[in-house]
Scaffold this motif. Sequence first.
Motif, PDB file in Angstrom:
ATOM      1  N   TYR A 139     -84.273 -35.402   1.278  1.00 18.54           N
ATOM      2  CA  TYR A 139     -82.982 -35.219   1.224  1.00 18.54           C
ATOM      3  C   TYR A 139     -82.927 -33.680   0.462  1.00 18.54           C
ATOM      4  O   TYR A 139     -82.137 -32.814   1.003  1.00 18.54           O
ATOM      5  N   ASP A 176     -83.362 -32.274   4.609  1.00 12.46           N
ATOM      6  CA  ASP A 176     -83.140 -33.283   5.362  1.00 12.46           C
ATOM      7  C   ASP A 176     -81.910 -34.287   5.224  1.00 12.46           C
ATOM      8  O   ASP A 176     -82.158 -35.264   4.449  1.00 12.46           O
ATOM      9  N   ASP A 182     -80.398 -42.232   5.244  1.00  8.07           N
ATOM     10  CA  ASP A 182     -79.486 -43.051   5.983  1.00  8.07           C
ATOM     11  C   ASP A 182     -80.765 -43.970   6.524  1.00  8.07           C
ATOM     12  O   ASP A 182     -80.325 -45.163   6.975  1.00  8.07           O
ATOM     13  N   SER A 183     -81.860 -43.764   6.273  1.00  2.00           N
ATOM     14  CA  SER A 183     -83.135 -44.666   6.906  1.00  2.00           C
ATOM     15  C   SER A 183     -83.472 -45.645   6.055  1.00  2.00           C
ATOM     16  O   SER A 183     -84.333 -46.521   6.323  1.00  2.00           O
ATOM     17  N   VAL A 184     -83.087 -45.500   4.897  1.00  3.94           N
ATOM     18  CA  VAL A 184     -83.488 -46.549   3.724  1.00  3.94           C
ATOM     19  C   VAL A 184     -82.671 -47.772   3.696  1.00  3.94           C
ATOM     20  O   VAL A 184     -81.490 -47.615   3.655  1.00  3.94           O
ATOM     21  N   GLU A 185     -83.003 -48.982   3.720  1.00  3.02           N
ATOM     22  CA  GLU A 185     -82.375 -50.157   3.775  1.00  3.02           C
ATOM     23  C   GLU A 185     -81.631 -50.369   2.567  1.00  3.02           C
ATOM     24  O   GLU A 185     -82.450 -50.217   1.469  1.00  3.02           O
ATOM     25  N   ALA A 236     -87.530 -40.585   0.775  1.00  2.04           N
ATOM     26  CA  ALA A 236     -86.229 -40.093   1.372  1.00  2.04           C
ATOM     27  C   ALA A 236     -85.341 -39.060   0.534  1.00  2.04           C
ATOM     28  O   ALA A 236     -84.890 -38.192   0.957  1.00  2.04           O
ATOM     29  N   ALA A 285     -82.037 -38.066   5.619  1.00  2.23           N
ATOM     30  CA  ALA A 285     -82.886 -38.748   5.104  1.00  2.23           C
ATOM     31  C   ALA A 285     -82.696 -40.299   4.482  1.00  2.23           C
ATOM     32  O   ALA A 285     -83.243 -41.251   4.652  1.00  2.23           O
ATOM     33  N   ARG A 303     -71.126 -45.291   4.460  1.00  3.81           N
ATOM     34  CA  ARG A 303     -72.619 -44.829   5.128  1.00  3.81           C
ATOM     35  C   ARG A 303     -72.563 -44.276   6.424  1.00  3.81           C
ATOM     36  O   ARG A 303     -73.505 -43.501   6.492  1.00  3.81           O
ATOM     37  N   LYS A 343     -90.818 -45.455   0.668  1.00  3.26           N
ATOM     38  CA  LYS A 343     -89.794 -44.888   1.478  1.00  3.26           C
ATOM     39  C   LYS A 343     -88.322 -44.435   0.728  1.00  3.26           C
ATOM     40  O   LYS A 343     -88.142 -43.420   1.197  1.00  3.26           O
TER      41      LYS A 343
END
Length: 168
Positions: A67, A71, A76-79, A63, A74, A96, A59
């Motif tokens: 990016y 996108d 932002d979706s990564v922990e 991402a 993209a 963030r 992931k």
Amino acid sequence: MTETIDAQVLPTPIAPLSLLTHGGVLVAAGFTGDPGEMFARLPAKLRALPLNPVDDLGKPARAVRDYLDGDLFALDSVEVDQPGTPTRQRLLAALRAVPPGTTVSYARLAEHAGLPKTAARAAGGACAQNLIAPFVPCHRVLPSVGGFGGYYYGAHVKEWLLGHEKAL
């Protein structure tokens, strides 16, 4: 099974980007071709684990590619997880929340974190100690007096990221 810090280096148009994860969570990312440089900045408890180069982190790597392909949300979706005081964590969370294509001043970042304007210095410190660029987008913070200000990986990288996001 031994715990590790998994690392992958991705090419980007501006510089190689090293990604480091622990248990699937991104703990470091930076514009260097040597993941050891990022590893050395981790907290001692993570540096005690072996650094394990891998071909695909999944992931986080997807991402980054998304990016770079346009996108801009993209990442932002990564922990992510990095150390810091409660004040620093508030500033990192506020970072963030700064949307791609926009910039804020250090004072405005402190305000977004619910801190008084006098905390602009703390905002600058949080950016300087950020271990997870560009996922925690300190490149979106500019000095109120103009210019690009400092950036751990060089002003040219900050300028490229802002140009990519069309925030210039």
